[in-house]
Structures are given as structure tokens and as C-alpha cells.
Scaffold this active site. Sequence first.
Site, short mmCIF file in Angstrom:
data_model
loop_
_atom_site.label_atom_id
_atom_site.label_comp_id
_atom_site.label_asym_id
_atom_site.label_seq_id
_atom_site.Cartn_x
_atom_site.Cartn_y
_atom_site.Cartn_z
N ASP A 173 -82.14 43.71 6.85
CA ASP A 173 -82.29 42.18 7.08
C ASP A 173 -80.74 41.85 6.72
OD1 ASP A 173 -82.96 39.29 7.47
OD2 ASP A 173 -85.12 39.96 6.77
N LYS B 103 -87.34 37.56 25.04
CA LYS B 103 -88.52 38.31 24.86
C LYS B 103 -89.12 39.00 26.16
CE LYS B 103 -88.98 37.75 20.39
NZ LYS B 103 -88.99 38.72 19.28
N TYR C 224 -84.79 31.97 24.18
CA TYR C 224 -85.89 32.66 23.46
C TYR C 224 -86.84 33.45 24.46
CZ TYR C 224 -89.70 33.67 20.29
OH TYR C 224 -90.71 34.29 19.77
#
Length: 266
Positions: free
Chosen positions: A33, A158, A154
Site C-alpha cells: 500500500d 474495471k 472508474y
Amino acid sequence: MTRTYVVTGSASGIGATTAGILREHGETVIGVDLRGAEVEADLSTRTGRAEAAKAVIALAGGRVDAVIACAGISAPIAKTISVNYFGVTELLEALLPALRASDAPRAAVVSSMASLQQNSAEMVEAALAGDEARALEIAQGYVTDDPMTGYIVYPSSKRALARWVRRESVSEAWAGSGIPLNAVAPGTVVTPMTADLLATPEGAAMVDASVPMPLNYHQPPESIANLLIWLTSVENTHMAGQVIYDDGGADATLRGDDIWSWNDAS
């Protein structure tokens, strides 16, 4: 026998929940992360991905049993395509040698039911062609003062990721190496990423109009984490290339009962 898992996005949301459950089960987890993880890296850049893969392989001693890619953002900015698509696919490809060193390698990524929403076909194709510069250029063209216009980045990211999983899962690189590769497509998950949007009745109503969830409504991250863990367990020997809509029934509501007729004789 303890397995070594790499979990991206491990500091929050679905990634943190997944990493926590794995650790409770006694598995070894290498989190990735921006901050607060065993490997701190910026997956929005090619350099960051390369550095993350190198650090992971070093920590894992050259062998990784499973990769669960949860890192992602939903911001109406161009960088969303870099994090959500290239930050997943390039890292997975860089970790392939370490996965192949495992006796039972597995990989799973987090897509979204948003992959079913309106998207930019041009952006998706640029991503699938590996042209990050072009994908970013197209994404930037959607970024305006209106976040709803920028939001298209977005679902485009995806959609591209789901198609990459479908394509690559049956390739020599993945299936040919005995590595099941799959995706989970959540509905509306209650995480810090969605907290602000769901905080008001107006925001929740807007989300529910796009993501109808007749079964149990909005879902906790555990509902996704447990599925990701099964997909990357030794029990999963033959599931490959699946985009599993773990979404409270949103996919079935929106697409209906017939998703097979594409192959029927006209």
C-alpha cells in the site's frame, strides 16, 4: 502448511479486511500500500510497481503462493486508470516468476459491478493494448469540474481489468502455469472509499439507483474478503477467468435472466 499471500491495498477497506482474516488463519501476508504496509509503494506508476514487485519477492524469499489485488481508487481523475488497471496487471505479471515457484499458485483481483456501467471503449482498448500514456490521455479528457463526467474513468478501468482477467486466465502464462486467475465484482461495499457517498440519503439513493442490491443491501468488506480467500486457496483447482458478481443481486437485477443468448443461432 502456511501459505504466503500478497495483498495489495492492505491498509484499508477490502484489502485490510482480507489481510486481517488471512493473518487470523495463520497465513503469512505481505501487504502492499502507499503507507502502513510491509511494502510501501505507489502502484499508479510503472516505477512504483517494479519496486513493489522487487520488494515483495525479496520478502517472500522468491516464492509467493497467492496474490490478492485489492488496491484501487474511484476518484474522477485520470490516475484511476493507472491504479485500477495497470497497477494490478503489471504487478501481477511482475510476480509471475514468484507464483510459479509455488506448489499451488493462485491469483484474484477486485473488479466491480461498475464494469457493467457506461464506459469509454477507447480507454478500455488502450488499457488492454498496454498503452498507459494513451489511456491516461483519454481519461484526462473526461476530467472536468463535473465529477460525474470524470466518474467514467472508474467503470472503464474495471471493465478493462475484467476483460484482462478473462483473456489472460486461459493463456499459457496463467492457465499454462497452473495458476487460477479470477476476479470478484462487488456491489456497494461499506468502506472508507464509499463512506462519504453513503453518508447522506441523497448520496445513498444515487448509489442504489445504479447498484440495486435486493439481497441484504450494502455489504461489509468481509463478504468480498472471504470469497477472495477461497479463490486463492488450494481448494480452487479449476475456476479460471470468472468475474464473480458478489453484489447482492445487482448484476442479476440489471442484466436479467438471459446472459447466454449471445451464442444462440440467429
